[in-house]
Design an enzyme around this catalytic site. Structure first.
Site, PDB file in Angstrom:
ATOM      1  N   SER A  58       0.866  -1.170   0.000  1.00 36.54           N
ATOM      2  CA  SER A  58       0.000   0.000   0.000  1.00 36.54           C
ATOM      3  C   SER A  58       0.908   1.227   0.000  1.00 36.54           C
ATOM      4  O   SER A  58       1.848   1.300  -0.796  1.00 36.54           O
ATOM      5  CB  SER A  58      -0.929  -0.062   1.217  1.00 36.54           C
ATOM      6  N   TYR A  98      -5.231   8.045  -6.027  1.00 38.25           N
ATOM      7  CA  TYR A  98      -4.198   7.118  -5.539  1.00 38.25           C
ATOM      8  C   TYR A  98      -4.528   6.575  -4.146  1.00 38.25           C
ATOM      9  O   TYR A  98      -4.506   5.361  -3.924  1.00 38.25           O
ATOM     10  CB  TYR A  98      -2.853   7.840  -5.530  1.00 38.25           C
ATOM     11  N   LYS A 119      -5.149   2.679  -2.657  1.00 30.97           N
ATOM     12  CA  LYS A 119      -4.263   2.094  -1.638  1.00 30.97           C
ATOM     13  C   LYS A 119      -5.026   1.753  -0.354  1.00 30.97           C
ATOM     14  O   LYS A 119      -4.655   0.831   0.361  1.00 30.97           O
ATOM     15  CB  LYS A 119      -3.096   3.053  -1.356  1.00 30.97           C
TER      16      LYS A 119
HETATM   17  N1  LIG Z   1       8.063   5.097  -4.679  1.00 29.39           N
HETATM   18  C1  LIG Z   1       7.254   5.529  -3.711  1.00 29.39           C
HETATM   19  O1  LIG Z   1       7.353   6.672  -3.247  1.00 29.39           O
HETATM   20  C2  LIG Z   1       6.212   4.638  -3.137  1.00 29.39           C
HETATM   21  C3  LIG Z   1       5.695   3.571  -3.846  1.00 29.39           C
HETATM   22  N2  LIG Z   1       4.710   2.789  -3.313  1.00 29.39           N
HETATM   23  C4  LIG Z   1       4.152   1.668  -4.062  1.00 29.39           C
HETATM   24  O2  LIG Z   1       5.168   0.716  -4.289  1.00 29.39           O
HETATM   25  C5  LIG Z   1       4.955   0.041  -5.524  1.00 29.39           C
HETATM   26  C6  LIG Z   1       6.185   0.160  -6.387  1.00 29.39           C
HETATM   27  O3  LIG Z   1       6.455   1.521  -6.586  1.00 29.39           O
HETATM   28  P1  LIG Z   1       7.779   2.036  -7.324  1.00 29.39           P
HETATM   29  O4  LIG Z   1       8.878   1.097  -7.070  1.00 29.39           O
HETATM   30  O5  LIG Z   1       7.897   3.460  -6.989  1.00 29.39           O
HETATM   31  O6  LIG Z   1       7.271   1.929  -8.837  1.00 29.39           O
HETATM   32  P2  LIG Z   1       8.031   1.882 -10.261  1.00 29.39           P
HETATM   33  O7  LIG Z   1       7.193   2.713 -11.159  1.00 29.39           O
HETATM   34  O8  LIG Z   1       9.461   2.208 -10.143  1.00 29.39           O
HETATM   35  O9  LIG Z   1       7.849   0.331 -10.659  1.00 29.39           O
HETATM   36  C7  LIG Z   1       6.572  -0.160 -10.903  1.00 29.39           C
HETATM   37  C8  LIG Z   1       6.653  -1.603 -11.321  1.00 29.39           C
HETATM   38  O10 LIG Z   1       5.333  -2.112 -11.531  1.00 29.39           O
HETATM   39  C9  LIG Z   1       5.209  -2.580 -12.875  1.00 29.39           C
HETATM   40  N3  LIG Z   1       3.855  -2.347 -13.323  1.00 29.39           N
HETATM   41  C10 LIG Z   1       3.186  -1.172 -13.383  1.00 29.39           C
HETATM   42  N4  LIG Z   1       1.959  -1.322 -13.877  1.00 29.39           N
HETATM   43  C11 LIG Z   1       1.828  -2.647 -14.146  1.00 29.39           C
HETATM   44  C12 LIG Z   1       0.784  -3.453 -14.683  1.00 29.39           C
HETATM   45  N5  LIG Z   1      -0.393  -2.914 -15.076  1.00 29.39           N
HETATM   46  N6  LIG Z   1       0.992  -4.796 -14.834  1.00 29.39           N
HETATM   47  C13 LIG Z   1       2.154  -5.343 -14.459  1.00 29.39           C
HETATM   48  N7  LIG Z   1       3.175  -4.636 -13.942  1.00 29.39           N
HETATM   49  C14 LIG Z   1       3.020  -3.300 -13.796  1.00 29.39           C
HETATM   50  C15 LIG Z   1       6.269  -1.805 -13.646  1.00 29.39           C
HETATM   51  O11 LIG Z   1       6.693  -2.448 -14.827  1.00 29.39           O
HETATM   52  P3  LIG Z   1       5.966  -2.148 -16.284  1.00 29.39           P
HETATM   53  O12 LIG Z   1       5.690  -0.693 -16.325  1.00 29.39           O
HETATM   54  O13 LIG Z   1       6.929  -2.642 -17.302  1.00 29.39           O
HETATM   55  O14 LIG Z   1       4.715  -2.968 -16.259  1.00 29.39           O
HETATM   56  C16 LIG Z   1       7.387  -1.793 -12.622  1.00 29.39           C
HETATM   57  O15 LIG Z   1       8.040  -3.040 -12.589  1.00 29.39           O
HETATM   58  C17 LIG Z   1       3.700   0.695  -6.123  1.00 29.39           C
HETATM   59  O16 LIG Z   1       2.587  -0.086  -5.786  1.00 29.39           O
HETATM   60  C18 LIG Z   1       3.635   2.036  -5.436  1.00 29.39           C
HETATM   61  O17 LIG Z   1       2.341   2.532  -5.388  1.00 29.39           O
HETATM   62  C19 LIG Z   1       4.238   3.013  -2.051  1.00 29.39           C
HETATM   63  C20 LIG Z   1       4.719   4.043  -1.302  1.00 29.39           C
HETATM   64  C21 LIG Z   1       5.749   4.934  -1.788  1.00 29.39           C
HETATM   65  C1  LIG Z   2       0.458   6.731  10.225  1.00 32.03           C
HETATM   66  C2  LIG Z   2       1.206   7.157   9.034  1.00 32.03           C
HETATM   67  C3  LIG Z   2       2.089   8.339   9.328  1.00 32.03           C
HETATM   68  C4  LIG Z   2       2.377   9.069   8.088  1.00 32.03           C
HETATM   69  C5  LIG Z   2       3.107  10.365   8.260  1.00 32.03           C
HETATM   70  C6  LIG Z   2       2.569  11.396   7.333  1.00 32.03           C
HETATM   71  C7  LIG Z   2       3.552  11.922   6.351  1.00 32.03           C
HETATM   72  C8  LIG Z   2       2.883  12.270   5.057  1.00 32.03           C
HETATM   73  C9  LIG Z   2       3.860  12.783   4.049  1.00 32.03           C
HETATM   74  C10 LIG Z   2       3.455  12.475   2.640  1.00 32.03           C
HETATM   75  C11 LIG Z   2       3.444  11.001   2.358  1.00 32.03           C
HETATM   76  C12 LIG Z   2       3.065  10.675   0.961  1.00 32.03           C
HETATM   77  C13 LIG Z   2       3.291   9.224   0.750  1.00 32.03           C
HETATM   78  C14 LIG Z   2       2.956   8.808  -0.631  1.00 32.03           C
HETATM   79  C15 LIG Z   2       3.968   7.817  -1.106  1.00 32.03           C
HETATM   80  C16 LIG Z   2       3.534   7.185  -2.369  1.00 32.03           C
HETATM   81  O1  LIG Z   2       2.855   6.210  -2.325  1.00 32.03           O
HETATM   82  C17 LIG Z   2       3.929   7.778  -3.671  1.00 32.03           C
HETATM   83  N1  LIG Z   2       5.121   8.511  -3.586  1.00 32.03           N
HETATM   84  C18 LIG Z   2       4.048   6.706  -4.706  1.00 32.03           C
HETATM   85  O2  LIG Z   2       4.727   7.133  -5.846  1.00 32.03           O
END
Ligand SMILES: NC(=O)C1=CN([C@@H]2O[C@H](COP(=O)(O)OP(=O)(O)OC[C@H]3O[C@@H](n4cnc5c(N)ncnc54)[C@H](OP(=O)(O)O)[C@@H]3O)[C@@H](O)[C@H]2O)C=CC1
Ligand SMILES: CCCCCCCCCCCCCCCC(=O)[C@@H](N)CO
Length: 273
Positions: A147, A161, A165
């Site tokens: 999430s 978004y 999540k």
């Molecule tokens: N980076 C952040 O700040 C945060 C990220 N998250 C969550 O963590 C997860 C990974 O994020 P992050 O590493 O930043 O993402 P990236 O964009 O760097 O990587 C995403 C991955 O998911 C794959 N993907 C996306 N869409 C699909 C699809 N429809 N089918 C199959 N594969 C898919 C992509 O490959 P391809 O495009 O080739 O399919 C890639 O491998 C996500 O769920 C994101 O919401 C959560 C909190 C913070």
């Molecule tokens: C109990 C929880 C405590 C949380 C502290 C609050 C801080 C909020 C700051 C902003 C956070 C935004 C996160 C989104 C990350 C994400 O999913 C995307 N970046 C994906 O690409």
């Protein structure tokens, strides 16, 4: 009780980039066999090469499967079958495929709400649905959902978004109650902003308010986030912040267990009759 990753089959959706790729590396370093699931084949092969640098024995395999996890359940079920034929039943599934797009509610396209819900939510339902029966039968399994902090708090710019999540949390908690008697464990990660290609892309869409809110916390390294996610999945501990819920969940769990024993009894009666 902890899952031994050595020799285990770990499937990582979204395993070709960012947090998912780091999760795959972390598991591979502990001796797991890996299936990477994502759409883009070049990125998959690139990630496979990178992961293979961390091998600890010469039997380890990294399998790549190109599929969209959000489009068609039949397709996802098929590729999971393929993966299990090659590398055996899935011991751990990490649902990390996901995407983000920020913007004010009235500025976001309606199709964005549909897309984020499909990829982030249904894209976690389909792979999980495809492996859960075998996990229950084997009395072995871990299902990890990724999430976000934005899956605990609704924040400016994240109407599409955050809701996708939040949905993951409901799915995970309900599923945990169903599968716990079968020794299958469900964990949910709520990562903060993490330095990944996906994050860089998201930043291009963030309204000023979202950016300022995000900047109140620091950006994590994907390696660090991945390590924590794998640790939490291997050694499952109940989140103690849910103290009050604990009592209820405990009594609900006993209802589920009672039904399971009851059903088992009826089945033996049926067979002997
Ligand atoms: N980076 C952040 O700040 C945060 C990220 N998250 C969550 O963590 C997860 C990974 O994020 P992050 O590493 O930043 O993402 P990236 O964009 O760097 O990587 C995403 C991955 O998911 C794959 N993907 C996306 N869409 C699909 C699809 N429809 N089918 C199959 N594969 C898919 C992509 O490959 P391809 O495009 O080739 O399919 C890639 O491998 C996500 O769920 C994101 O919401 C959560 C909190 C913070
Ligand atoms: C109990 C929880 C405590 C949380 C502290 C609050 C801080 C909020 C700051 C902003 C956070 C935004 C996160 C989104 C990350 C994400 O999913 C995307 N970046 C994906 O690409």
């Amino acid at each position: 009780k902890p899952l031994a990753l050595s020799g285990a089959h770990v499937v990582v959706t979204g395993g070709s980039s960012g947090i998912g790729k780091c999760i795959a590396i972390e598991c591979y370093k502990q001796g797991a066999f890996i299936t990477l699931v994502a759409r883009n084949e070049d990125k998959l092969l690139q990630a496979k090469k990178e992961i293979e640098k961390h091998s600890i024995n010469d039997k380890q395999v990294v399998l790549c499967i190109s599929v969209d996890v959000s489009q068609d359940y039949g397709q996802v079920e098929n590729v999971m079958k393929q993966a299990q034929e090659k590398l055996g039943p899935v011991d751990m599934l990490v649902n990390c495929a996901g995407t983000s797009l920020a913007g004010k509610f009235e500025d976001l396209e309606v199709s964005t709400f549909e897309r984020l819900m499909s990829v982030n939510y249904l894209g976690s339902v389909y792979p999980s649905r495809a492996v859960i029966t075998t996990m229950k039968e084997r009395r072995v399994g871990r299902v990890v959902f990724v999430s976000s902090q934005a899956g605990q708090l609704g924040l400016f710019g994240y109407t599409a978004y955050s809701s996708s999540k939040f949905a993951i949390r409901g799915l995970a908690e309900a599923l945990q109650m169903e599968v716990k008697p079968y020794n299958v464990y469900v964990t949910v990660a709520y990562p903060p902003d993490t330095d990944t290609p996906g994050f860089a892309k998201e930043n291009q869409t963030k309204p000023l308010e979202t950016r300022l809110i995000s900047e109140t916390t620091s950006v994590c390294k994907p390696e660090q986030v991945a390590k924590q996610i794998v640790k939490d999945a291997v050694v499952v501990t109940m989140g103690l912040f849910r103290t009050i819920a604990l009592f209820y969940l405990g009594s609900f769990d006993s209802i589920v267990r009672r039904c399971m024993t009851q059903k088992a009894k009826l089945e033996t009666v049926d067979k002997t009759a």
